[in-house]
Design an enzyme around this catalytic site. Sequence first.
Site, PDB file in Angstrom:
ATOM      1  N   GLU A   1       0.812  -1.218   0.000  1.00 29.81           N
ATOM      2  CA  GLU A   1       0.000   0.000   0.000  1.00 29.81           C
ATOM      3  C   GLU A   1       0.848   1.271   0.000  1.00 29.81           C
ATOM      4  O   GLU A   1       0.375   2.334  -0.369  1.00 29.81           O
ATOM      5  CB  GLU A   1      -0.956   0.012   1.202  1.00 29.81           C
ATOM      6  CG  GLU A   1      -2.053  -1.032   1.137  1.00 29.81           C
ATOM      7  CD  GLU A   1      -3.096  -0.733   0.062  1.00 29.81           C
ATOM      8  OE1 GLU A   1      -2.711  -0.579  -1.116  1.00 29.81           O
ATOM      9  OE2 GLU A   1      -4.276  -0.676   0.402  1.00 29.81           O
TER      10      GLU A   1
ATOM     11  N   THR B   1      -5.466   8.458  -3.204  1.00 29.76           N
ATOM     12  CA  THR B   1      -5.590   8.153  -1.763  1.00 29.76           C
ATOM     13  C   THR B   1      -4.695   9.082  -0.943  1.00 29.76           C
ATOM     14  O   THR B   1      -5.104   9.582   0.114  1.00 29.76           O
ATOM     15  CB  THR B   1      -5.249   6.669  -1.500  1.00 29.76           C
ATOM     16  OG1 THR B   1      -6.155   5.876  -2.260  1.00 29.76           O
ATOM     17  CG2 THR B   1      -5.389   6.309  -0.036  1.00 29.76           C
TER      18      THR B   1
HETATM   19  N1  HSE Z   1      -8.072   3.672   5.405  1.00 29.96           N
HETATM   20  C1  HSE Z   1      -7.625   4.109   4.122  1.00 29.96           C
HETATM   21  C2  HSE Z   1      -7.985   5.584   3.966  1.00 29.96           C
HETATM   22  C3  HSE Z   1      -8.297   3.298   3.062  1.00 29.96           C
HETATM   23  O1  HSE Z   1      -9.096   5.930   4.332  1.00 29.96           O
HETATM   24  O2  HSE Z   1      -7.149   6.363   3.517  1.00 29.96           O
HETATM   25  C4  HSE Z   1      -7.896   3.653   1.672  1.00 29.96           C
HETATM   26  O3  HSE Z   1      -8.562   2.775   0.792  1.00 29.96           O
END
Ligand code: HSE
Length: 320
Positions: A135, A191
């Site tokens: 990630e 993200t």
């Molecule tokens: N928990 C992460 C966020 C998930 O909210 O940034 C990203 O898919």
Amino acid sequence: MVLKIGKGVVVEAPASSANVGPGFDVFAIAVEFPKDTVKISLKEEGGVRVFVEGIDSEKIPNVVDGNTAGVVAKKLVKDYNLPDNIEIRIVKGVPVGMGLGSSAASAAAVAYGINELFSLNLDRNSLVRYAAEGEVASAGKPHADNVSASLLGGFTLIRSYDPIDVLRFDVPENLGMCIASPKISYGQKKTEQFRAVIPKLIELDKLVHNVGHASALVAAILTRDLKLFARSLNDAVVEPARSKLIPGYDSVKKAALRTGALGVTISGAGPSMIAFYDSNIVNGDNLGEEMCSAFSREGYEATYICTKPGNGCRIVKYLF
Ligand code: HSE
């Protein structure tokens, strides 16, 4: 360790929706579909190689170090001194940027598949830790919520990141999920951008709100109480900040609630919105269409997927 050239596994890994309201970076739910299918096999040629095809494959780097799956494979090769003549062929079923943990599904499949192929016997927490490394390539931080759900299925909860300690629970079968995704371009590393707006410090009353709601949401899942689930799906910290980046956030939420949703929140980092519903009572397609119409009234075309809780990674084929 020496394995025969051609030996391999084919793994299926489900999409997931992270955060589930108050559980930022902690909660996630695996869904029955869509899924990624990943073939991991040994070739003559040395060096980890990644090939991507399928939905949105043109948006995914196939350079090993920029690809979530490649990063996971390289880390496992290094840490366990594995041969590196590994070829990874990803067939994407999970669309990119829809808040469905697309990068996590591929990363989870690779951690799961390499563990199986080389009989590493990694426990659940170690698998999550390796899959989360991937990630970093897509979000800039090894958040482990999506990869946990993709690996283990059901509802997952990260009690601790250091050391990683992940819990998993079954989800009521009738908890339908409809994810509506607006076509908005946020450019590269979406993200990361949606993480940049989150407050660094929070007030005590917001902490109290989120601890209460998150605890109740877990209780709702354990007791299969969808009404309590609906009351608990509220986040006072991350969602208010991110909602400003989502045109139509309020009207999409209202449209879904009007159409019978139990609750609505941002799916993962966004900009998709996820509506939870009782699939014995509500028609998911109606919900999806209403949510998309609300986005389109704001000037954004949107698409939706309705799905239900799903299982984690599984081997669909052994190659000998
Ligand atoms: N928990 C992460 C966020 C998930 O909210 O940034 C990203 O898919």
